[in-house]
Design an enzyme around this catalytic site. Structure first.
Site, mmCIF file in Angstrom:
data_model
loop_
_atom_site.group_PDB
_atom_site.id
_atom_site.type_symbol
_atom_site.label_atom_id
_atom_site.label_comp_id
_atom_site.label_asym_id
_atom_site.label_seq_id
_atom_site.Cartn_x
_atom_site.Cartn_y
_atom_site.Cartn_z
ATOM 1 N N TYR A 16 43.540 22.064 51.303
ATOM 2 C CA TYR A 16 43.335 22.589 49.673
ATOM 3 C C TYR A 16 43.330 24.068 49.650
ATOM 4 C CZ TYR A 16 41.109 23.026 45.055
ATOM 5 O OH TYR A 16 40.847 23.407 43.714
ATOM 6 N N CYS A 17 43.793 24.700 49.194
ATOM 7 C CA CYS A 17 44.158 26.288 48.887
ATOM 8 C C CYS A 17 43.935 26.815 50.516
ATOM 9 C CB CYS A 17 42.528 26.662 48.271
ATOM 10 S SG CYS A 17 42.533 28.309 47.824
ATOM 11 N N VAL A 18 42.866 27.672 50.705
ATOM 12 C CA VAL A 18 42.652 28.100 52.135
ATOM 13 C C VAL A 18 42.754 27.015 53.231
ATOM 14 C CG1 VAL A 18 41.711 29.791 53.735
ATOM 15 C CG2 VAL A 18 41.612 30.268 51.333
ATOM 16 N N GLY B 230 44.820 24.576 53.114
ATOM 17 C CA GLY B 230 46.203 24.438 53.344
ATOM 18 C C GLY B 230 46.687 25.180 54.553
ATOM 19 N N LEU C 4 47.774 21.635 48.899
ATOM 20 C CA LEU C 4 47.472 21.268 47.668
ATOM 21 C C LEU C 4 47.128 22.943 47.138
ATOM 22 C CD1 LEU C 4 46.756 19.715 45.249
ATOM 23 C CD2 LEU C 4 44.460 18.888 46.232
#
Length: 582
Positions: free
Chosen positions: A315-317, A319, A343
């Site tokens: 998720y975000c960073v 990822g 994500l």
């Protein structure tokens, strides 16, 4: 003869309004280095003429902008006096809620103030857009100008906001008194309150999906959630959240919990809880986050479930960290995941959006060099930077509500989470900004060396699910789409409605907004969208169906979490997530 309404001298008020416009246009020009200290102070027409001096522009284009600006200003003025209403010379843009209240329409004076401000704002931004200058420089100037314009909005000041004045009269001034008290409280806390913090408690009405911490080190706790179905899919789901805020964005209230939903669909879910950085852990690097965070979590989940492969979601960073970790493992000949999910994450940082403006100055270069040696990056600092990208929604709206109207912010779980910041270690943060944002090394084979291995994303050959949000201001969806070109495995790209938080957190129980699927991933982002199909409601069931195809057969749900080696340490959400910013 002077015109007045009650005790308000209209002549003085309008003169002050013209002067305010002149002042902020002048300041913008001075910041660009094109004006000296001697600037004409004539109102109205000089506000338009000032635009001519900005940024060495094409005279023909600016003359057109100037002429239209002056024409509309005089039309607005005439309409107000001749028809006793300001009319509709200019409208607010879609999504701009600053002037939605009926008071801005009911009172001609304030309708005039609003539209005069909008006209000046539009004119300045048009001038910048037509400038003969480098596109990145233009983007930076426009960014600064928008901040000036946002700050100068008449909605932000008590005497020019009819909602504030009306409430002050109705409460006999008590609303302003309450606002000053809340301002004093926030000054004492050191930040602007955006949610009713007393309404939430992590582990009680947030982050309360049943589970246990089954592993921890100096950087993470790994939570395994208890099964709620008789059968579960054999291959577990391991979630690597962002490092900037706490993991429970994916485990909010029960009806909004991403984690709880997938547990209910028969998935064994693990999630990483990053530890809030303290002076004792300020030395941690990007390599530590990859090795002690992502890789450790994958290995522990694999051992507990006795599966050679897991499904991994970043998720975000998280990822970026996940992709980096899988590339490191692949370079060693290890392939521990059955699928990868990105994500609202970016792998290609070539076009990071407005946040990139913060990365183009010498001061930042000097600070990154200092942070690479150690230090703690304040979570509040990061949150303020992110909020500034949507200042009207995440800053000024709360200034108006809290300080001018004297109203407490509402109890909103997303905003409570948004203010529950996490610090980051200087070396890790420095590497992330330099290697990913500034130099875009993550997508360059061999440009980064992590955990002693060259990073090459082309080595990741697994089915990949990429989700981005159409209104995301931190990870522009077209930049997120570039990830589909970096995977050797079959890619499923899904675009959701909403922003950076409301896009992914779109609970199935509410089934709001929509999402797009089944576009052609072989072309550009625009081509994909043109060929995609819009679907109503939450994207969560779509992902559950996709994930099922990579999760193996169903097996009996385990009675307990962990195993003999990784035993229960404490109940979820664990103590790491409750550590507040120092």
């Amino acid at each position: 003869m002077q015109s007045t309404i009650g005790s308000i001298n209209l002549d003085s008020l309008f003169q002050a309004l013209w002067q305010a416009q002149q002042d902020y246009l002048t300041e913008a020009a001075r910041r660009a280095g094109v004006l000296g200290d001697s600037v004409s102070k004539n109102p109205a027409i000089e506000s338009g003429r000032l635009l001519l001096d900005l940024y060495r522009l094409n005279a023909g284009k600016v003359a057109g902008i100037e002429g239209e600006y002056i024409e509309k200003q005089f039309a607005l003025w005439s309409s107000m006096w001749m028809k006793n209403t300001a009319g509709s010379v200019v409208d607010t843009q879609k999504g701009d809620r600053r002037f939605d209240a009926q008071e801005w329409k009911d009172y001609p004076l304030f309708d005039y103030i609003k539209q005069s401000y909008l006209l000046a704002s539009d004119a300045l931004l048009q001038v910048i857009d037509s400038a003969n200058m480098d596109e990145k420089d233009k983007e930076e100037v426009a960014f600064v100008a928008r901040h000036f314009l946002d700050a100068m909005s008449p909605a932000n000041y008590a005497l020019s906001n009819p909602e504030v004045l009306k409430l002050a009269i109705e409460t006999k001034g008590q609303s302003l008194v309450s606002g000053l008290k809340m301002m004093a409280e926030d000054i004492g806390k050191g930040y602007l309150s955006i949610s009713d913090e007393a309404a939430f408690e992590v582990g009680e009405n947030l982050a309360n999906t049943p589970g246990m911490v089954v592993y921890e080190n100096e950087l993470i706790q790994l939570i395994q959630y208890r099964a709620t179905t008789e059968k579960v899919h054999a291959v577990p789901l391991v979630i690597v959240p962002s490092v900037v805020n706490k993991f429970y964005i994916l485990d909010l209230a029960p009806e909004s919990s991403f984690v709880r939903y997938y547990v209910s669909q028969g998935y064994t879910v693990f999630i990483v809880s990053w530890r809030n950085t303290s002076p004792a852990s300020q030395h941690l690097t990007w390599d530590d986050y990859v090795e002690k965070g992502v890789i450790a979590a994958i290995e522990v989940a694999s051992e507990i479930t006795k599966q050679k492969k897991v499904n991994a979601l970043g998720y975000c960073v998280g990822g970026s960290l996940l992709a980096c970790a899988l590339a490191v493992l692949a370079s060693k000949g290890k392939y521990p995941v059955a699928s990868m999910t990105l994500l609202i994450a970016m792998l290609d940082y070539a076009n990071p959006g407005e946040i990139g403006v913060y990365l183009r100055n010498a001061f930042l270069d000097q600070r990154l060099k200092a942070l690479s040696q150690g230090g703690v990056v304040s979570g509040k600092e990061l949150s303020r930077a992110f909020a500034s990208l949507r200042a009207n929604d995440l800053v000024w709206s709360f200034v108006i509500n809290n300080y001018l109207k004297g109203q407490k912010p509402q109890a909103f779980d997303l905003l409570y989470w948004n203010s529950d910041d996490s610090n980051l270690p200087g070396p890790m943060f420095s590497s992330y900004l330099r290697d990913c944002y500034a130099e875009n090394k993550l997508v360059q084979p061999g440009a980064m060396t992590v955990c002693g291995e060259p990073v090459d994303l082309d080595l990741i050959d697994v089915p990949t699910y990429v989700f981005n949000a159409s209104e995301d201001h931190l990870v522009p969806w077209k930049s997120g789409y570039e990830s589909v070109k970096l995977s050797r495995g079959k890619v499923e790209f899904v675009l959701g409605g909403g922003g950076h938080i409301t896009g992914p957190v779109n609970p199935f129980s509410r089934n709001k907004r929509n999402y797009w699927v089944d576009g052609d991933v072989g072309g550009s982002a625009d081509e994909w969208l043109a060929s995609a199909q819009s679907m109503p409601g939450s994207w969560w069931p779509h992902y559950a169906a996709w994930l099922k195809g990579h999760s193996g057969k169903e097996v009996s749900a385990p009675e307990n979490v962990g195993n003999g080696k990784y035993q229960e340490i404490e109940a979820a959400p664990g103590r790491y997530v409750k550590e507040r910013e120092i």
